[in-house]
Design a protein around this motif. Sequence first.
Motif, PDB file in Angstrom:
ATOM      1  N   ARG A  39     -98.476 -49.336 -30.646  1.00 37.50           N
ATOM      2  CA  ARG A  39     -98.554 -48.021 -30.006  1.00 37.50           C
ATOM      3  C   ARG A  39     -99.722 -48.037 -29.031  1.00 37.50           C
ATOM      4  O   ARG A  39    -100.624 -48.853 -29.131  1.00 37.50           O
ATOM      5  CB  ARG A  39     -98.771 -46.932 -31.059  1.00 37.50           C
ATOM      6  N   HIS A  40     -99.713 -47.128 -28.080  1.00 35.26           N
ATOM      7  CA  HIS A  40    -100.784 -46.989 -27.076  1.00 35.26           C
ATOM      8  C   HIS A  40    -100.957 -48.273 -26.259  1.00 35.26           C
ATOM      9  O   HIS A  40    -102.073 -48.667 -25.923  1.00 35.26           O
ATOM     10  CB  HIS A  40    -102.118 -46.602 -27.739  1.00 35.26           C
ATOM     11  N   ALA A  41     -99.840 -48.915 -25.964  1.00 38.52           N
ATOM     12  CA  ALA A  41     -99.875 -50.122 -25.137  1.00 38.52           C
ATOM     13  C   ALA A  41     -98.780 -50.049 -24.079  1.00 38.52           C
ATOM     14  O   ALA A  41     -98.201 -51.065 -23.692  1.00 38.52           O
ATOM     15  CB  ALA A  41     -99.697 -51.365 -26.000  1.00 38.52           C
ATOM     16  N   GLU A  42     -98.504 -48.833 -23.598  1.00 35.14           N
ATOM     17  CA  GLU A  42     -97.421 -48.642 -22.642  1.00 35.14           C
ATOM     18  C   GLU A  42     -97.652 -49.399 -21.340  1.00 35.14           C
ATOM     19  O   GLU A  42     -96.696 -49.771 -20.657  1.00 35.14           O
ATOM     20  CB  GLU A  42     -97.253 -47.151 -22.344  1.00 35.14           C
ATOM     21  N   GLY A  43     -98.897 -49.627 -20.983  1.00 36.46           N
ATOM     22  CA  GLY A  43     -99.212 -50.364 -19.760  1.00 36.46           C
ATOM     23  C   GLY A  43     -99.394 -51.850 -19.978  1.00 36.46           C
ATOM     24  O   GLY A  43     -99.850 -52.560 -19.076  1.00 36.46           O
ATOM     25  N   GLY A  44     -99.070 -52.325 -21.167  1.00 36.89           N
ATOM     26  CA  GLY A  44     -99.191 -53.745 -21.450  1.00 36.89           C
ATOM     27  C   GLY A  44    -100.497 -54.111 -22.122  1.00 36.89           C
ATOM     28  O   GLY A  44    -101.361 -53.269 -22.384  1.00 36.89           O
ATOM     29  N   LEU A  45    -100.621 -55.399 -22.432  1.00 34.83           N
ATOM     30  CA  LEU A  45    -101.754 -55.934 -23.172  1.00 34.83           C
ATOM     31  C   LEU A  45    -102.397 -57.102 -22.437  1.00 34.83           C
ATOM     32  O   LEU A  45    -101.764 -57.737 -21.584  1.00 34.83           O
ATOM     33  CB  LEU A  45    -101.300 -56.385 -24.570  1.00 34.83           C
ATOM     34  N   LEU A 104    -114.978 -61.205 -37.390  1.00 33.83           N
ATOM     35  CA  LEU A 104    -113.957 -61.893 -36.598  1.00 33.83           C
ATOM     36  C   LEU A 104    -113.649 -61.028 -35.379  1.00 33.83           C
ATOM     37  O   LEU A 104    -112.661 -60.302 -35.337  1.00 33.83           O
ATOM     38  CB  LEU A 104    -112.685 -62.130 -37.420  1.00 33.83           C
ATOM     39  N   PRO A 105    -114.536 -61.070 -34.368  1.00 33.44           N
ATOM     40  CA  PRO A 105    -114.310 -60.249 -33.171  1.00 33.44           C
ATOM     41  C   PRO A 105    -113.048 -60.689 -32.443  1.00 33.44           C
ATOM     42  O   PRO A 105    -112.740 -61.882 -32.360  1.00 33.44           O
ATOM     43  CB  PRO A 105    -115.558 -60.517 -32.320  1.00 33.44           C
ATOM     44  N   GLY A 106    -112.318 -59.741 -31.923  1.00 29.87           N
ATOM     45  CA  GLY A 106    -111.108 -60.029 -31.158  1.00 29.87           C
ATOM     46  C   GLY A 106    -111.283 -59.687 -29.695  1.00 29.87           C
ATOM     47  O   GLY A 106    -112.317 -59.157 -29.285  1.00 29.87           O
ATOM     48  N   ASN A 107    -110.256 -59.981 -28.897  1.00 28.08           N
ATOM     49  CA  ASN A 107    -110.337 -59.689 -27.461  1.00 28.08           C
ATOM     50  C   ASN A 107    -109.056 -59.085 -26.909  1.00 28.08           C
ATOM     51  O   ASN A 107    -108.866 -59.029 -25.699  1.00 28.08           O
ATOM     52  CB  ASN A 107    -110.702 -60.952 -26.673  1.00 28.08           C
ATOM     53  N   LEU A 108    -108.154 -58.614 -27.768  1.00 21.95           N
ATOM     54  CA  LEU A 108    -106.918 -58.004 -27.303  1.00 21.95           C
ATOM     55  C   LEU A 108    -107.187 -56.560 -26.888  1.00 21.95           C
ATOM     56  O   LEU A 108    -107.726 -55.771 -27.666  1.00 21.95           O
ATOM     57  CB  LEU A 108    -105.868 -58.045 -28.414  1.00 21.95           C
ATOM     58  N   ILE A 109    -106.785 -56.213 -25.660  1.00 27.06           N
ATOM     59  CA  ILE A 109    -107.033 -54.876 -25.127  1.00 27.06           C
ATOM     60  C   ILE A 109    -105.776 -54.348 -24.438  1.00 27.06           C
ATOM     61  O   ILE A 109    -104.873 -55.117 -24.092  1.00 27.06           O
ATOM     62  CB  ILE A 109    -108.204 -54.864 -24.120  1.00 27.06           C
ATOM     63  N   ASN A 110    -105.740 -53.028 -24.239  1.00 22.35           N
ATOM     64  CA  ASN A 110    -104.652 -52.479 -23.436  1.00 22.35           C
ATOM     65  C   ASN A 110    -105.068 -52.447 -21.966  1.00 22.35           C
ATOM     66  O   ASN A 110    -106.157 -52.927 -21.606  1.00 22.35           O
ATOM     67  CB  ASN A 110    -104.231 -51.092 -23.947  1.00 22.35           C
ATOM     68  N   HIS A 111    -104.220 -51.890 -21.100  1.00 23.54           N
ATOM     69  CA  HIS A 111    -104.492 -51.984 -19.663  1.00 23.54           C
ATOM     70  C   HIS A 111    -105.649 -51.105 -19.222  1.00 23.54           C
ATOM     71  O   HIS A 111    -106.111 -51.227 -18.082  1.00 23.54           O
ATOM     72  CB  HIS A 111    -103.238 -51.654 -18.860  1.00 23.54           C
ATOM     73  N   ARG A 112    -106.168 -50.246 -20.105  1.00 18.88           N
ATOM     74  CA  ARG A 112    -107.372 -49.472 -19.810  1.00 18.88           C
ATOM     75  C   ARG A 112    -108.610 -50.090 -20.457  1.00 18.88           C
ATOM     76  O   ARG A 112    -109.685 -49.505 -20.411  1.00 18.88           O
ATOM     77  CB  ARG A 112    -107.191 -48.036 -20.296  1.00 18.88           C
ATOM     78  N   GLY A 113    -108.453 -51.252 -21.071  1.00 17.67           N
ATOM     79  CA  GLY A 113    -109.606 -51.953 -21.622  1.00 17.67           C
ATOM     80  C   GLY A 113    -110.008 -51.526 -23.009  1.00 17.67           C
ATOM     81  O   GLY A 113    -111.072 -51.949 -23.493  1.00 17.67           O
TER      82      GLY A 113
END
Length: 491
Positions: free
Chosen positions: A408-414, A467-476
């Motif tokens: 959810r909340h990834a309408e603009g992609g990842l 375990l820090p991650g780096n996956l974000i949506n198109h707004r960061g």
Amino acid sequence: MRRFIFVIMAALAIITPVSASEAVLVLPDIISSNMVLQQQTNVRLWGKATPGAVVSVKGDWTSEGVTAKAAADSTWHVWLPTPPASMKPQTLTFTIGQQTLITLNDVLIGEVWFCSGQSNMQMPLNGFDNCPIRDGNEEIALAAQWASCIRMATVPTRGSDRPQEWASNCKWQKPSYTTAPQMSASAWYFAKMLTQVLNVPVGIIACAWGGSSVEGWTPREILETYADFDLQLELERGYEDGRWRWYAPMVMYNGLLHPLRHYTVKGFLWYQGEANVGKHATYAQRMKNMVEQWRNDFDGPPAELPFYQAEIAPWAGYGGADGESGALLREAQHAATRIIDNCYCIVTNDLVEPYESSQIHPANKRDVGYRFAYSVLHHTYGCHQIAGDSPEYDHMVINGSEIEVFFRHAEGGLSPRRDIHGFEVSGADGVFHPAMATVNEQHKSVVVSSTEVAEPVAVRYCFQNFLPGNLINHRGLPAVPFRTDQFPQRK
């Protein structure tokens, strides 16, 4: 001393009429010059006066004031209507009869937020020993340029086993290079973003205590209902060397929050959870109990005062970097948003550096404050073009040796499309292995696999203590850590 004075006044008032020239008027410290009052509402103001005296309170934005008669115990309060927000300094006068006894200057009308929790909310721009705030010196040096629109009142950490009437030494301050060092860094950055977007003054009541638990901010009548919690034993343990310690229950509520409950606020920011690691099973419900109590205390209908949390940051000190106790508490924090109305949780998983695996106070408080602001602007102020929600696990599809994860909340992609860190997969044996993850641009999903797992059945993201991650949506905005092997049902 004040208590003694008012006892004498009460006794005299029984037999002696009160004249304006003899009246005494006292305000709590939180009602002071430089304060910010919540705009376009009726704000509550209170104090003590000679019993029987009629107190009149007037802002210079109106031709008429409001009045209240001091009760036999000397207390009084009024509800004062406030105008729309303005950067124009206002004056507030408190009068008995024809005599103005107190004048408050440089009062602003704007948005007021109550910021609480433990040390990562308390952490000032000055930093802690061996724990700096990133760019803290620059913020302190330039703080005075925000004096016309940001004000902060910081509540000292004084615990009590009984609800206190007033809090002392918490007057409102204008930011400068002399006052900013002790201002909450997370709250400071939140206020900066909010005032820039809304173009209104922002007032912050910083009321936090390092190391405190959710039970510390909860009153006795609730704690006594917890079957697994021995309140008396915990209170005895929490009182050492003639003072209350950070691990004592109830004393933060009594000593810090209860005295401020009459102040009219827009909502709450909460950055806490570290002290409840290992107690994740009870955390969400106890948060719900605490939030409902706070809303009632601050004269807010059950779901009207919004409540925003920050998830606890990654830290190896919870029992090793690859342990899960911290991850389980983060899961409980997000679970709380599903059982508490008008409650949201920002993600901080990515706001740490590798060297901070042994540091529970990350230096990056700017993005914590900004993410609080983005969520508040989106959900509370209706600025829907500002993204306020992080990508959140929705469902998965198993395709042979791969699992495709949808959000959810990834309408603009990842993003990033490759080299995504933080994913793990497991087979039927329940043993998780680091996984490769790539973005499916067409589906706006993430495809996860591991050469160690031929038939995956579950996937996790950043579900370890550090375990820090780096996956974000198109707004960061970063993805919420999750696990699919025991994912709670949504409401």
